[in-house]
Design a protein around this motif. Structure first.
Motif, PDB file in Angstrom:
ATOM      1  N   VAL A 236       0.705  -1.148  -0.039  1.00  0.00           N
ATOM      2  CA  VAL A 236      -0.063  -0.035   0.113  1.00  0.00           C
ATOM      3  C   VAL A 236       0.960   1.195  -0.028  1.00  0.00           C
ATOM      4  N   ARG A 237       0.560   2.069  -0.961  1.00  0.00           N
ATOM      5  CA  ARG A 237       1.296   3.239  -1.111  1.00  0.00           C
ATOM      6  C   ARG A 237       0.732   4.648  -0.725  1.00  0.00           C
ATOM      7  N   TYR A 238       1.130   5.503  -0.232  1.00  0.00           N
ATOM      8  CA  TYR A 238       0.317   6.629  -0.059  1.00  0.00           C
ATOM      9  C   TYR A 238       1.291   7.698  -1.072  1.00  0.00           C
ATOM     10  N   GLY A 239       0.894   7.925  -2.027  1.00  0.00           N
ATOM     11  CA  GLY A 239       1.783   8.602  -3.523  1.00  0.00           C
ATOM     12  C   GLY A 239       2.971   8.013  -3.364  1.00  0.00           C
ATOM     13  N   ARG A 240       4.050   8.647  -2.891  1.00  0.00           N
ATOM     14  CA  ARG A 240       5.444   8.026  -2.967  1.00  0.00           C
ATOM     15  C   ARG A 240       5.796   7.131  -1.770  1.00  0.00           C
TER      16      ARG A 240
ATOM     17  N   SER B 142       5.788   4.183   0.624  1.00  0.00           N
ATOM     18  CA  SER B 142       5.278   3.054   0.996  1.00  0.00           C
ATOM     19  C   SER B 142       4.880   2.952   2.328  1.00  0.00           C
ATOM     20  N   ALA B 143       3.580   2.548   2.698  1.00  0.00           N
ATOM     21  CA  ALA B 143       3.212   2.376   4.116  1.00  0.00           C
ATOM     22  C   ALA B 143       3.268   0.651   4.396  1.00  0.00           C
TER      23      ALA B 143
ATOM     24  N   TYR C  16      -7.124 -11.829  17.397  1.00  0.00           N
ATOM     25  CA  TYR C  16      -5.894 -11.441  16.658  1.00  0.00           C
ATOM     26  C   TYR C  16      -5.394 -10.263  17.280  1.00  0.00           C
ATOM     27  N   GLY C  17      -4.173 -10.329  17.757  1.00  0.00           N
ATOM     28  CA  GLY C  17      -3.614  -9.023  18.176  1.00  0.00           C
ATOM     29  C   GLY C  17      -2.664  -8.534  16.598  1.00  0.00           C
ATOM     30  N   LEU C  18      -2.743  -7.383  16.259  1.00  0.00           N
ATOM     31  CA  LEU C  18      -2.165  -6.558  15.240  1.00  0.00           C
ATOM     32  C   LEU C  18      -1.011  -5.470  15.919  1.00  0.00           C
ATOM     33  N   LEU C  19       0.145  -5.965  16.133  1.00  0.00           N
ATOM     34  CA  LEU C  19       0.811  -5.307  16.969  1.00  0.00           C
ATOM     35  C   LEU C  19       2.075  -4.536  16.107  1.00  0.00           C
ATOM     36  N   GLY C  20       2.475  -3.338  16.473  1.00  0.00           N
ATOM     37  CA  GLY C  20       3.637  -2.624  15.671  1.00  0.00           C
ATOM     38  C   GLY C  20       3.614  -1.277  16.229  1.00  0.00           C
ATOM     39  N   ARG C  21       5.036  -0.940  16.097  1.00  0.00           N
ATOM     40  CA  ARG C  21       5.085   0.473  16.586  1.00  0.00           C
ATOM     41  C   ARG C  21       4.330   1.562  15.871  1.00  0.00           C
ATOM     42  N   ASN C  22       4.423   2.728  16.210  1.00  0.00           N
ATOM     43  CA  ASN C  22       3.752   4.216  15.386  1.00  0.00           C
ATOM     44  C   ASN C  22       4.332   3.832  14.016  1.00  0.00           C
ATOM     45  N   GLY C  23       3.470   3.857  13.103  1.00  0.00           N
ATOM     46  CA  GLY C  23       3.864   4.236  11.718  1.00  0.00           C
ATOM     47  C   GLY C  23       4.382   2.940  11.011  1.00  0.00           C
ATOM     48  N   SER C  24       3.820   1.795  11.949  1.00  0.00           N
ATOM     49  CA  SER C  24       4.394   0.477  11.394  1.00  0.00           C
ATOM     50  C   SER C  24       3.393   0.041  10.445  1.00  0.00           C
ATOM     51  N   GLY C  25       2.256   0.452  10.127  1.00  0.00           N
ATOM     52  CA  GLY C  25       1.393   0.094   8.869  1.00  0.00           C
ATOM     53  C   GLY C  25       0.109  -0.676   9.561  1.00  0.00           C
ATOM     54  N   LYS C  26      -0.134  -0.523  10.694  1.00  0.00           N
ATOM     55  CA  LYS C  26      -1.157  -1.395  11.380  1.00  0.00           C
ATOM     56  C   LYS C  26      -2.691  -0.666  10.868  1.00  0.00           C
ATOM     57  N   THR C  27      -2.652   0.518  11.011  1.00  0.00           N
ATOM     58  CA  THR C  27      -3.957   1.048  10.410  1.00  0.00           C
ATOM     59  C   THR C  27      -4.199   1.165   9.031  1.00  0.00           C
ATOM     60  N   THR C  28      -2.983   1.099   8.309  1.00  0.00           N
ATOM     61  CA  THR C  28      -3.319   0.836   6.844  1.00  0.00           C
ATOM     62  C   THR C  28      -3.672  -0.495   6.351  1.00  0.00           C
ATOM     63  N   VAL C  29      -2.996  -1.579   6.818  1.00  0.00           N
ATOM     64  CA  VAL C  29      -3.531  -2.937   6.637  1.00  0.00           C
ATOM     65  C   VAL C  29      -4.928  -3.235   7.057  1.00  0.00           C
ATOM     66  N   MET C  30      -5.369  -2.681   8.230  1.00  0.00           N
ATOM     67  CA  MET C  30      -6.742  -2.801   8.808  1.00  0.00           C
ATOM     68  C   MET C  30      -7.668  -1.849   7.671  1.00  0.00           C
TER      69      MET C  30
ATOM     70  N   ILE D 212       2.921  -9.194  14.020  1.00  0.00           N
ATOM     71  CA  ILE D 212       3.630  -7.987  14.331  1.00  0.00           C
ATOM     72  C   ILE D 212       4.261  -7.313  13.231  1.00  0.00           C
ATOM     73  N   LEU D 213       4.003  -6.128  13.093  1.00  0.00           N
ATOM     74  CA  LEU D 213       4.142  -5.516  11.820  1.00  0.00           C
ATOM     75  C   LEU D 213       5.411  -4.392  12.331  1.00  0.00           C
ATOM     76  N   ASP D 214       6.474  -4.264  11.263  1.00  0.00           N
ATOM     77  CA  ASP D 214       7.446  -3.352  11.638  1.00  0.00           C
ATOM     78  C   ASP D 214       7.978  -2.737  10.370  1.00  0.00           C
ATOM     79  N   ARG D 215       7.713  -1.405  10.325  1.00  0.00           N
ATOM     80  CA  ARG D 215       8.219  -0.400   9.282  1.00  0.00           C
ATOM     81  C   ARG D 215       7.462  -1.090   7.895  1.00  0.00           C
ATOM     82  N   GLY D 216       6.054  -1.419   8.089  1.00  0.00           N
ATOM     83  CA  GLY D 216       5.370  -1.918   6.985  1.00  0.00           C
ATOM     84  C   GLY D 216       5.516  -3.146   6.500  1.00  0.00           C
ATOM     85  N   SER D 217       6.350  -4.053   7.245  1.00  0.00           N
ATOM     86  CA  SER D 217       6.555  -5.564   6.878  1.00  0.00           C
ATOM     87  C   SER D 217       6.109  -6.511   7.978  1.00  0.00           C
ATOM     88  N   VAL D 218       5.603  -7.595   7.589  1.00  0.00           N
ATOM     89  CA  VAL D 218       5.155  -8.432   8.664  1.00  0.00           C
ATOM     90  C   VAL D 218       6.649  -9.060   9.547  1.00  0.00           C
TER      91      VAL D 218
END
Lengths: 228, 293
Positions: free
Chosen positions: B14-18, B20-21, B35-49, B204-210
């Motif tokens: 998923v990309r927002y313009g240039r 990559s989220a 299920y827990g979808l965990l990740g630090r801020n900006g890891s892409g949790k909201t985008t995935v959901m 667990i997501l980290d920087r947009g990757s699982v």
């Protein structure tokens, strides 16, 4: 309680029903206020002058272009995100918007034609000239029945397109306002000078098509504009 | 009886313009369970959901919900509820009117349960959400998610602003509701220690990757702490994946990631090294910290 009975109807039909019902109070308020103020204006002019120099009720044409314009624009801004987040498709939002505004345009356009015709009868009884402010000649009843619903629809569709384009592209799309506002501007021009009705119909149809293309895959914003 | 929707994500981008989220995210969630979808801020949790909920189209890859592409899919979308931090409610109409609106949108909406939850969370039905506190607005979001009865319900940081009693009331209500009406729930939260006991599985997501996607119990079993003399701990953990170490004098605690076999356990006992469990939150912190350094 599971409202399964109500959910058997197609989603676009249910949403159209909800949106149309939402427009009913606006229509009632609009006509209540306008008829009251219009009648008061005619009475005052009749009492203190030689009579109105032009059709008071024909001024409502501007309101019936630009009110639906702003309402359709606001509806996109406030409700599109909530609609999709509530498990409903963009498709149903777009179809329902176009259908409910079409219904609104027919009802209000015909009401406007009827009110202006009745006003003309009153003017005739008093011996006043029943004419528009600018071109001097108001369209006849037959033309009004087609033209007035069209100009109301042009305003609403234009508002829908402007709302969707701002939602999708943000402030930069201001540059495209001359295009996205074209149906409403043309409809307003018709009020001031003769613009071919077919031109407004084409512009409105094109705007509706672009709105559907723009809206069918539109990403829903992370923040809800309604809160700002 | 519904058991919830399954979720399959394959190479999602998923990309927002240039920007990559989300990059090449892949995971599966079986129907039913929390299920827990965990990740630090900006890891892409909201985008995935948001992509699973059809709020935005994927830029690449594939998402399947209940076996179908959810995007503009009327049947699937009607069974997916995402409660976002953004608050997808009308701020200027009363709580009661907001709930009436949702009763017309989700075919599985339970109006009686919504009414009950409004009382549990002590929300004023006559107030507009704009005039509620941050925590009360979050509680209203929790009401919407729970009462939606959606076969796939997602809560994105729904706890924000809630005080502790409200949060625990939400966890209790969620657990009770999922037991009574089995469905798939995805919960995103930074308060991992509070919610980890609810999880059947974790992504667990980290920087947009699982980073990993596993059953919660298995994940918990993948971590351990070894505490003892520094040299003994170092020797024992030399061949293990050490996530972090802490020291106090000559005592060292090493947090390791991976299966701890019987031989390692025996060696630890022989060296007088204490073996401890690692909470999901500690594992999460260590795993994401390691990846970010």
């Amino acid at each position: 309680m599971i409202d399964s009975e109500a959910h058997r109807a197609p989603q676009w039909l249910r949403v159209t029903g909800r949106m149309s019902r939402g427009l009913v109070p606006n229509t009632l308020w609009f006509w209540s206020v306008c008829l009251l103020l219009g009648a008061a204006a005619i009475w005052i002019l009749q009492r203190f002058t030689d009579g109105p120099a032009f059709s008071i009720m024909s001024l409502l044409r501007y309101g019936l272009i630009w009110y639906p314009f702003s309402a359709a624009l606001i509806l996109v801004s406030l409700m599109l995100g909530i609609h999709v987040a509530a498990g409903q498709t963009r498709r149903s939002f777009l179809i329902a918007s176009l259908l409910s505004w079409a219904g609104y345009a027919i009802v209000n356009g015909l009401l406007l034609a009827a009110v202006i015709a009745i006003e003309g009868q009153v003017y005739d009884d008093y011996g006043w000239a029943h004419r528009s402010t600018s071109e001097g000649v108001l369209p006849g009843l037959a033309l009004s029945l087609g033209a007035y619903p069209l100009i109301v629809l042009a305003g609403a569709v234009s508002g829908l397109l402007v709302g969707l384009s701002y939602y999708r592209f943000g402030p930069w799309i201001t540059l495209a306002l001359p295009l996205t506002c074209a149906p409403a501007v043309l409809a307003t021009a018709l009020v001031a000078s003769p613009v071919p009705i077919a031109g407004i119909a084409v512009a409105t149809t094109l705007a509706a098509g672009v709105a559907v293309l723009l809206g069918r895959r539109i990403p829903i914003r992370t923040t809800n504009p309604a809160w700002t | 009886m519904t058991t919830g929707f399954s979720v399959t994500v394959r190479d999602l981008n998923v990309r927002y313009g240039r920007t990559s989220a989300v990059q090449d995210a892949t995971f599966d969630l079986e129907p039913g369970g929390i299920y827990g979808l965990l990740g630090r801020n900006g890891s892409g949790k909201t985008t995935v959901m948001s992509t699973i909920a059809s709020l935005r189209p994927a830029s690449g890859g594939e998402v399947r919900v209940d076996g179908e592409d959810p995007f503009e899919n009327e049947r699937v979308m009607a069974g997916v509820c995402l409660v976002r931090e953004a608050g997808d409610i009308s701020p200027d109409i009363k709580v009661r009117a907001n709930l009436d609106y949702f009763a017309h949108t989700w075919p599985t909406w339970d109006a009686d349960y919504a009414d009950e939850l409004v009382d549990v969370f002590e929300l004023d039905r006559k107030k507009a959400p704009r005039h509620l506190s941050r925590g009360q607005r979050s509680a209203l979001g929790a009401v919407v998610g729970l009462a939606s009865g959606a076969p796939l319900t997602m809560f994105d940081e729904v706890h924000l602003g809630m005080d502790a009693p409200t949060r625990y009331a939400f966890y209790d209500a969620l657990l009770a509701d999922v037991i009574d009406h089995p469905r798939t729930v995805i919960l995103s939260s930074h308060l991992i220690s509070e919610v980890e006991k609810l999880f059947d599985g974790v992504v667990i997501l980290d920087r947009g990757s699982v980073l990993l996607a596993e059953e919660a119990d298995r994940l918990r079993g993948r971590g351990a702490t070894f505490t003892g003399e520094r040299e003994a701990v170092d020797a024992l953990t030399a061949d293990l994946t050490v996530l972090a170490t802490r020291e106090l004098g000559r005592v060292r605690e090493a947090t390791v990631y991976g299966e701890i076999d019987a031989a390692t356990t025996a060696k630890a006992h022989a060296a007088d090294i204490a073996i401890g469990a690692v909470g999901l939150q500690d594992l999460f912190v260590h795993l994401t910290r390691k990846e970010s350094t």
